[in-house]
Design a protein around this motif. Sequence first.
Motif, PDB file in Angstrom:
ATOM      1  N   UNK A   1       0.678  -1.037   0.021  1.00  0.00           N
ATOM      2  CA  UNK A   1       0.172   0.016   0.055  1.00  0.00           C
ATOM      3  C   UNK A   1       0.926   1.199   0.169  1.00  0.00           C
ATOM      4  N   UNK A   2       1.945   1.084   0.850  1.00  0.00           N
ATOM      5  CA  UNK A   2       2.947   2.495   0.947  1.00  0.00           C
ATOM      6  C   UNK A   2       3.632   2.557  -0.442  1.00  0.00           C
ATOM      7  N   UNK A   3       3.941   1.592  -1.017  1.00  0.00           N
ATOM      8  CA  UNK A   3       4.488   1.643  -2.380  1.00  0.00           C
ATOM      9  C   UNK A   3       3.625   2.213  -3.390  1.00  0.00           C
ATOM     10  N   UNK A   4       2.428   1.554  -3.731  1.00  0.00           N
ATOM     11  CA  UNK A   4       1.369   2.184  -4.294  1.00  0.00           C
ATOM     12  C   UNK A   4       1.481   3.644  -4.115  1.00  0.00           C
ATOM     13  N   UNK A   5       1.325   3.981  -2.863  1.00  0.00           N
ATOM     14  CA  UNK A   5       1.260   5.525  -2.630  1.00  0.00           C
ATOM     15  C   UNK A   5       2.301   6.301  -3.252  1.00  0.00           C
ATOM     16  N   UNK A   6       3.805   5.632  -3.171  1.00  0.00           N
ATOM     17  CA  UNK A   6       4.758   6.253  -3.929  1.00  0.00           C
ATOM     18  C   UNK A   6       4.776   6.353  -5.134  1.00  0.00           C
ATOM     19  N   UNK A   7       4.065   5.330  -5.779  1.00  0.00           N
ATOM     20  CA  UNK A   7       3.858   5.236  -7.427  1.00  0.00           C
ATOM     21  C   UNK A   7       2.876   6.088  -7.681  1.00  0.00           C
ATOM     22  N   UNK A   8       1.742   6.413  -6.959  1.00  0.00           N
ATOM     23  CA  UNK A   8       0.808   7.618  -7.236  1.00  0.00           C
ATOM     24  C   UNK A   8       1.404   8.972  -7.376  1.00  0.00           C
ATOM     25  N   UNK A   9       2.364   9.219  -6.180  1.00  0.00           N
ATOM     26  CA  UNK A   9       2.953  10.428  -6.450  1.00  0.00           C
ATOM     27  C   UNK A   9       3.793  10.497  -7.375  1.00  0.00           C
ATOM     28  N   UNK A  10       4.350   9.689  -8.165  1.00  0.00           N
ATOM     29  CA  UNK A  10       5.479   9.687  -8.829  1.00  0.00           C
ATOM     30  C   UNK A  10       4.906   9.994 -10.620  1.00  0.00           C
TER      31      UNK A  10
ATOM     32  N   UNK B   1      -0.863  13.981 -13.077  1.00  0.00           N
ATOM     33  CA  UNK B   1      -2.222  13.852 -13.417  1.00  0.00           C
ATOM     34  C   UNK B   1      -2.767  13.427 -14.548  1.00  0.00           C
ATOM     35  N   UNK B   2      -3.445  12.296 -14.520  1.00  0.00           N
ATOM     36  CA  UNK B   2      -3.870  11.685 -15.629  1.00  0.00           C
ATOM     37  C   UNK B   2      -2.657  10.655 -16.418  1.00  0.00           C
ATOM     38  N   UNK B   3      -1.777  10.367 -15.383  1.00  0.00           N
ATOM     39  CA  UNK B   3      -0.911   9.441 -15.575  1.00  0.00           C
ATOM     40  C   UNK B   3      -1.468   7.787 -15.572  1.00  0.00           C
ATOM     41  N   UNK B   4      -0.974   6.850 -15.983  1.00  0.00           N
ATOM     42  CA  UNK B   4      -1.649   5.659 -15.942  1.00  0.00           C
ATOM     43  C   UNK B   4      -0.823   4.519 -15.343  1.00  0.00           C
ATOM     44  N   UNK B   5      -1.281   3.812 -14.239  1.00  0.00           N
ATOM     45  CA  UNK B   5      -0.491   2.735 -13.641  1.00  0.00           C
ATOM     46  C   UNK B   5      -1.255   1.368 -14.075  1.00  0.00           C
ATOM     47  N   UNK B   6      -0.139   0.550 -14.396  1.00  0.00           N
ATOM     48  CA  UNK B   6      -0.605  -0.796 -14.912  1.00  0.00           C
ATOM     49  C   UNK B   6       0.215  -1.880 -13.939  1.00  0.00           C
TER      50      UNK B   6
ATOM     51  N   UNK C   1      -7.327   1.520  -5.476  1.00  0.00           N
ATOM     52  CA  UNK C   1      -8.408   2.611  -4.871  1.00  0.00           C
ATOM     53  C   UNK C   1      -7.923   3.207  -3.666  1.00  0.00           C
ATOM     54  N   UNK C   2      -7.608   2.495  -2.692  1.00  0.00           N
ATOM     55  CA  UNK C   2      -6.962   2.964  -1.452  1.00  0.00           C
ATOM     56  C   UNK C   2      -5.759   4.014  -1.730  1.00  0.00           C
ATOM     57  N   UNK C   3      -5.161   3.628  -2.442  1.00  0.00           N
ATOM     58  CA  UNK C   3      -3.880   4.546  -2.982  1.00  0.00           C
ATOM     59  C   UNK C   3      -4.485   5.849  -3.856  1.00  0.00           C
ATOM     60  N   UNK C   4      -5.799   5.887  -4.030  1.00  0.00           N
ATOM     61  CA  UNK C   4      -6.247   7.077  -4.883  1.00  0.00           C
ATOM     62  C   UNK C   4      -6.483   6.904  -6.389  1.00  0.00           C
ATOM     63  N   UNK C   5      -6.036   5.794  -6.784  1.00  0.00           N
ATOM     64  CA  UNK C   5      -6.299   5.527  -8.353  1.00  0.00           C
ATOM     65  C   UNK C   5      -7.851   5.313  -8.750  1.00  0.00           C
ATOM     66  N   UNK C   6      -7.988   5.845  -9.739  1.00  0.00           N
ATOM     67  CA  UNK C   6      -9.297   5.769 -10.398  1.00  0.00           C
ATOM     68  C   UNK C   6      -9.528   5.114 -11.840  1.00  0.00           C
ATOM     69  N   UNK C   7     -10.773   5.052 -12.266  1.00  0.00           N
ATOM     70  CA  UNK C   7     -10.876   4.325 -13.714  1.00  0.00           C
ATOM     71  C   UNK C   7     -10.310   2.985 -13.746  1.00  0.00           C
TER      72      UNK C   7
ATOM     73  N   UNK D   1      -4.438  -5.208 -14.005  1.00  0.00           N
ATOM     74  CA  UNK D   1      -5.299  -4.206 -13.698  1.00  0.00           C
ATOM     75  C   UNK D   1      -4.561  -2.848 -14.323  1.00  0.00           C
ATOM     76  N   UNK D   2      -5.536  -1.874 -14.982  1.00  0.00           N
ATOM     77  CA  UNK D   2      -4.981  -0.556 -15.446  1.00  0.00           C
ATOM     78  C   UNK D   2      -5.816   0.286 -14.528  1.00  0.00           C
ATOM     79  N   UNK D   3      -5.191   1.545 -14.177  1.00  0.00           N
ATOM     80  CA  UNK D   3      -6.053   2.480 -13.424  1.00  0.00           C
ATOM     81  C   UNK D   3      -5.344   3.900 -13.751  1.00  0.00           C
ATOM     82  N   UNK D   4      -5.866   5.067 -13.145  1.00  0.00           N
ATOM     83  CA  UNK D   4      -5.388   6.248 -13.795  1.00  0.00           C
ATOM     84  C   UNK D   4      -5.220   7.140 -12.271  1.00  0.00           C
ATOM     85  N   UNK D   5      -4.422   8.157 -12.392  1.00  0.00           N
ATOM     86  CA  UNK D   5      -4.084   9.031 -11.215  1.00  0.00           C
ATOM     87  C   UNK D   5      -5.149  10.212 -11.853  1.00  0.00           C
ATOM     88  N   UNK D   6      -6.125  10.696 -10.862  1.00  0.00           N
ATOM     89  CA  UNK D   6      -7.177  11.697 -11.539  1.00  0.00           C
ATOM     90  C   UNK D   6      -6.368  12.937 -11.308  1.00  0.00           C
TER      91      UNK D   6
END
Length: 253
Positions: free
Chosen positions: A139-148, A151-156, A229-235, A248-253
């Motif tokens: 969860x912590x790592x996904x938070x780091x990834x979210x920060x990196x 906005x609009x960037x994609x995490x796979x 979702x807890x890390x903040x990713x959407x879509x 899984x595919x997701x987007x940083x809003x």
Amino acid sequence: MAIPVQAEIDDKLRGEDLNTWLDLWRAEQGPAKPGALKLIAAAIPVPVDRSLRVLDVGCGTGDAGRAIHSRFPTARIDFVDRNEFFVALCDAVNRRGGITGQTLVRDLSEPNWQRDLATEYDVVVAVNTMHWFTLAKAAELLGDIFQSLRSGGVFLLMEPAGAAPRFALGFDTWKKQQPAQHKYEDWQHFWSRVNALVGYDYGFLGDPPDNQDRIGDGLSVMRWVGVLADAGFQSIDILLRDAEKVVLASVKP
Ligand SMILES: C[S@@+](CC[C@H](N)C(=O)[O-])C[C@H]1O[C@@H](n2cnc3c(N)ncnc32)[C@H](O)[C@@H]1O
């Protein structure tokens, strides 16, 4: 014996046929992986001539980042992994393929693993890496990834996945009847060749020390979705689910 430093491994790899090494790794990773990586690359919702900034987290030999590069040939891709052999091999293959970006030894369990990396990635990909950590650390790592990501960037994310507890028994019974993706001999073959080349046995064959609390391969798809979702990713979308894994595919809003 001390773990060889990357420069020593670079030297040893210089005389090697890199394709043979990639073939050994491909065999170890099983027949379904290339198709899943193609899907990951195909899902990135931007025109192929865009010069993307991409980060491959826990890159191993770099399969995921290079799958993205084959669809986005002008992408600049950074790769990080804690295993020096993987990083050296990944770097050698990337240089041969003209892939720009950094390939760095980084331990994701250290708080400063993102040093020297960018902060506005268009795409981050993590394949079969997060399940080596506890849920809290992932969860912590996904938070780091979210920060990196910008906005609009994609995490796979591609990880092993089980079924929800109510369905786990039936799912596991069915899974045992599916064609095997991994053979112990292929795994042993790869890591014994590594040992023979660099003179070092990476212990649990390149993977981190056994950690009883790590996520492993049983977390359900919907729990993985929840962690994103807890890390903040959407879509968030489930692009693929098979007997072994989820993509899984997701987007940083
Ligand atoms: C199953 S391999 C997958 C490698 C690569 N993503 C691929 O698909 O070929 C898991 C990877 O996670 C990396 N890894 C595990 N724990 C790590 C950590 N603490 N820091 C950095 N990398 C780690 C391992 O070194 C290994 O390369």
